[in-house]
Each structure stands twice: as structure tokens, then as C-alpha cells.
Design a protein around this motif. Structure first.
Motif, mmCIF file in Angstrom:
data_model
loop_
_atom_site.group_PDB
_atom_site.id
_atom_site.type_symbol
_atom_site.label_atom_id
_atom_site.label_comp_id
_atom_site.label_asym_id
_atom_site.label_seq_id
_atom_site.Cartn_x
_atom_site.Cartn_y
_atom_site.Cartn_z
ATOM 1 N N TYR A 207 38.341 -73.539 -27.909
ATOM 2 C CA TYR A 207 37.984 -75.387 -27.533
ATOM 3 C C TYR A 207 36.766 -75.607 -26.926
ATOM 4 O O TYR A 207 36.814 -75.166 -25.546
ATOM 5 N N PHE B 274 36.176 -72.496 -24.513
ATOM 6 C CA PHE B 274 37.293 -72.044 -23.887
ATOM 7 C C PHE B 274 37.915 -71.419 -24.963
ATOM 8 O O PHE B 274 38.391 -71.771 -26.159
ATOM 9 N N PRO C 73 53.910 -68.514 -20.586
ATOM 10 C CA PRO C 73 53.498 -69.442 -19.818
ATOM 11 C C PRO C 73 52.810 -70.789 -20.344
ATOM 12 O O PRO C 73 52.081 -70.703 -21.347
ATOM 13 N N SER C 74 53.033 -71.815 -19.738
ATOM 14 C CA SER C 74 52.184 -72.987 -20.102
ATOM 15 C C SER C 74 50.801 -72.736 -20.255
ATOM 16 O O SER C 74 50.055 -72.180 -19.317
ATOM 17 N N GLY C 75 50.232 -73.320 -21.460
ATOM 18 C CA GLY C 75 48.576 -72.869 -21.324
ATOM 19 C C GLY C 75 48.264 -71.597 -22.008
ATOM 20 O O GLY C 75 47.143 -71.315 -22.247
ATOM 21 N N SER C 76 49.227 -70.971 -22.603
ATOM 22 C CA SER C 76 49.044 -69.457 -23.189
ATOM 23 C C SER C 76 48.582 -69.704 -24.490
ATOM 24 O O SER C 76 48.107 -68.617 -25.092
ATOM 25 N N GLY C 77 48.523 -70.720 -25.298
ATOM 26 C CA GLY C 77 48.261 -70.958 -26.820
ATOM 27 C C GLY C 77 49.335 -71.175 -27.521
ATOM 28 O O GLY C 77 49.080 -70.864 -28.683
ATOM 29 N N LYS C 78 50.444 -71.150 -27.276
ATOM 30 C CA LYS C 78 51.724 -71.133 -28.372
ATOM 31 C C LYS C 78 51.489 -72.117 -29.204
ATOM 32 O O LYS C 78 51.541 -71.977 -30.323
ATOM 33 N N SER C 79 51.299 -73.491 -28.629
ATOM 34 C CA SER C 79 51.021 -74.551 -29.494
ATOM 35 C C SER C 79 49.965 -74.656 -30.443
ATOM 36 O O SER C 79 50.059 -74.697 -31.724
ATOM 37 N N THR C 80 48.960 -73.945 -30.086
ATOM 38 C CA THR C 80 47.634 -73.998 -30.531
ATOM 39 C C THR C 80 47.795 -72.885 -31.949
ATOM 40 O O THR C 80 47.213 -73.218 -33.007
ATOM 41 N N VAL D 63 40.753 -69.952 -26.637
ATOM 42 C CA VAL D 63 42.135 -70.345 -26.337
ATOM 43 C C VAL D 63 43.241 -69.222 -27.279
ATOM 44 O O VAL D 63 44.181 -68.975 -26.867
#
Ligand code: ADP
Ligand code: MG
Length: 258
Positions: free
Chosen positions: A29, A32, A53-60, A34
Motif C-alpha cells: 500500500y 507499506f 494479529p490485527s494488521g498482519s495482512g489476512k484480509s489483504t 503489506v
């Protein structure tokens, strides 16, 4: 409850070409970084749970599969089609991939039934009567046939999420992606949604599920993936993942959530 490790796991069909293949995928991004050098191969019928963890890139990661997010390098092949930025025909790929989000995302002005028939009628050109019959079957499958004529606002969170699952299934997807499907639910509604997902898993659907519901992972996952800071840090079958995590970061994460 969907938390006991008792469900039979139909074997994933690993003899065929993988339905999803990610090779050396990187995504940024802006500056960044990701997703970092993601390698992942998913067999037809396989169930993968992704945690981290939150922000680790799972959704991405899962959003790259249907190119809701573009990757910058590496290769992603979904059911034989290499997907990339600007791919003509990405709509065909998206049609094969159902997606269920944390925040239900139902159309508020449509009933449960209409939410389920809209895409089959508009996108697949299925006649209304046929689309409605199929939608009723799917609402039955998620155990809320009696809610067909209700609007989302008249339904509980758990019911709304089950409509969202039924709506995805009405498109006959080959792959179902779930992004924290129970995170926005009141605790008493989590199991009714997980139970439906367990049934779907047992039916042989290929599923990638981002969740921290480790009971679900134990019960249906063929493999659990742990992500941290954009990397796949560990991949293992659930028995091994939970009892003998190899990586220090995995152990720390499990220590926090279990
Ligand atoms: P997860 O699902 O594991 O919580 P995400 O894939 O949502 O993680 O996000 C990974 C990282 O990318 C986070 O640091 C997030 O802030 C950042 N990020 C997500 N979406 C965007 C975006 N559209 N633009 C910039 N940064 C983003
Ligand atoms: Mg996320």
C-alpha cells in the motif's frame, strides 16, 4: 456448538491441480509492504483457517484472490485463471468466489429472499421463479427459511450473517472466503453462524476462513495458517498447529488468544 473437534473431515482432493496457487506474492500500500513473499497452494475442497494479529495482512491476502486488492508482484492463479490488475474477465473469477464479511453487507432495502435472488437474476440471468426456489433452498440450508420475507433490520446479527452466507451460495461459488464472519456478532450468535460454516465445510466446499475461532479451526480446518507482519509464518494441520507450534511468534499469539 461448533467448538468440539468431532466433525468428520472429508479429505481434500490433493491429486488435482490446486484451485488456488499464490507464488511469491508481494503487495504494497504505497510504501507499506503489506504482503511479503506469499506462497500458498490450496487444494480443491480444502479448508484453510487464517489467523494472526490485527494488521498482519489476512484480509489483504484473501482480497487479492478476487482482486478486490491488486498485488504488485508474484503470481496468483485461481481455478486456472491468472488474476492481476486490470484483468479483463475478473468478473468471471469473482462470480466463482463467494465472500462473507464481518459486517454482513446485506442490501437494507431488500428482503432476505431478494438479497439472495438479486445477483443470480442480474448477473446469471436466472428467471425469478427459479432464482427464488434456489434461494429458498439456501435459506433452508442456513436454517432460516421462515425469515425469507424479512428485511435485514428485522433480523438478528446471526440471522443476517446466515442470509449473507446463503446469498453467496446462491451464486454456486467454487470457493468461499470468510473474513472474520463472527467478529461483529453478539457472543450468543456466534455458534449459529459457525454451525452453518461447519456444515458447508462438510459438504466439501473449498473455504478460506479468517477467524480467531479456534474451535472451528480444530473442527474443520485441513490446515491453519498463522500470519504476522505480512508473512505466512507457520502452516500446519490443526492438531500440530495447536499442540506444537514451531514458531515463537505463533506461540506468543496462541498464548494471547487461547
Ligand atoms: P488484517 O486483516 O490482518 O487485520 P489487513 O490486511 O486489513 O490486516 O491490513 C494489513 C495492513 O495494511 C494494516 O497495517 C492496515 O493498516 C494496512 N492497510 C489495509 N488496507 C489499507 C489500505 N487500503 N491502504 C493502506 N493501508 C492499508
Ligand atoms: Mg482483517
Amino acid at each position: 456448538m461448533a467448538s468440539e473437534a468431532t466433525a468428520t473431515k472429508p479429505a481434500a482432493r490433493s491429486d488435482e491441480a490446486p484451485i488456488i496457487q499464490m507464488r511469491k506474492v508481494d503487495k504494497f500500500y504505497g510504501e507499506f509492504h503489506v504482503l511479503r513473499n506469499i506462497d500458498l497452494s490450496v487444494a480443491r475442497g480444502e479448508r484453510i483457517v487464517i489467523c494472526g494479529p490485527s494488521g498482519s495482512g489476512k484480509s489483504t491476502l484473501i482480497r487479492c484472490l478476487n482482486q478486490l486488492e491488486e498485488h504488485q508482484s508474484g503470481e496468483i492463479v485461481v481455478d486456472g485463471t491468472t488474476v492481476h490488475a486490470g484483468l479483463r474477465g475478473i468478473e468471471d473469477v469473482r462470480r466463482e468466489i463467494g465472500m462473507v464479511f464481518q459486517s454482513f453487507n446485506l442490501f437494507p432495502h431488500l428482503t432476505a429472499l431478494e438479497n439472495c435472488t438479486l445477483a443470480p437474476m442480474k448477473v446469471r440471468g436466472i428467471p425469478r421463479a427459479e432464482a427464488e426456489a434456489a434461494a429458498r433452498v439456501m435459506l433452508e440450508r442456513v436454517h432460516i427459511p421462515e425469515q425469507a420475507m424479512k428485511f435485514p433490520i428485522q433480523l438478528s446479527g446471526g440471522q443476517q450473517q446466515r442470509v449473507a452466507i446463503a446469498r453467496s451460495l446462491c451464486m454456486n461459488p467454487k470457493i468461499m472466503l470468510f473474513d472474520e464472519p463472527t467478529s461483529a456478532l453478539d457472543p450468543e450468535m456466534v455458534s449459529e453462524v459457525l454451525d452453518v460454516m461447519v456444515e458447508l465445510a462438510e459438504s466439501g466446499m473449498t473455504m478460506l476462513v479468517v477467524t480467531h475461532e479456534m474451535g472451528f479451526a480444530r473442527k474443520v480446518a485441513d490446515r491453519v495458517i498463522f500470519m504476522d507482519a505480512g508473512e505466512i509464518v507457520e502452516v500446519a494441520p490443526p492438531e500440530e498447529f495447536f499442540s506444537a507450534p514451531k514458531n515463537e511468534r505463533t506461540r506468543k499469539f496462541l498464548g494471547q488468544i487461547l
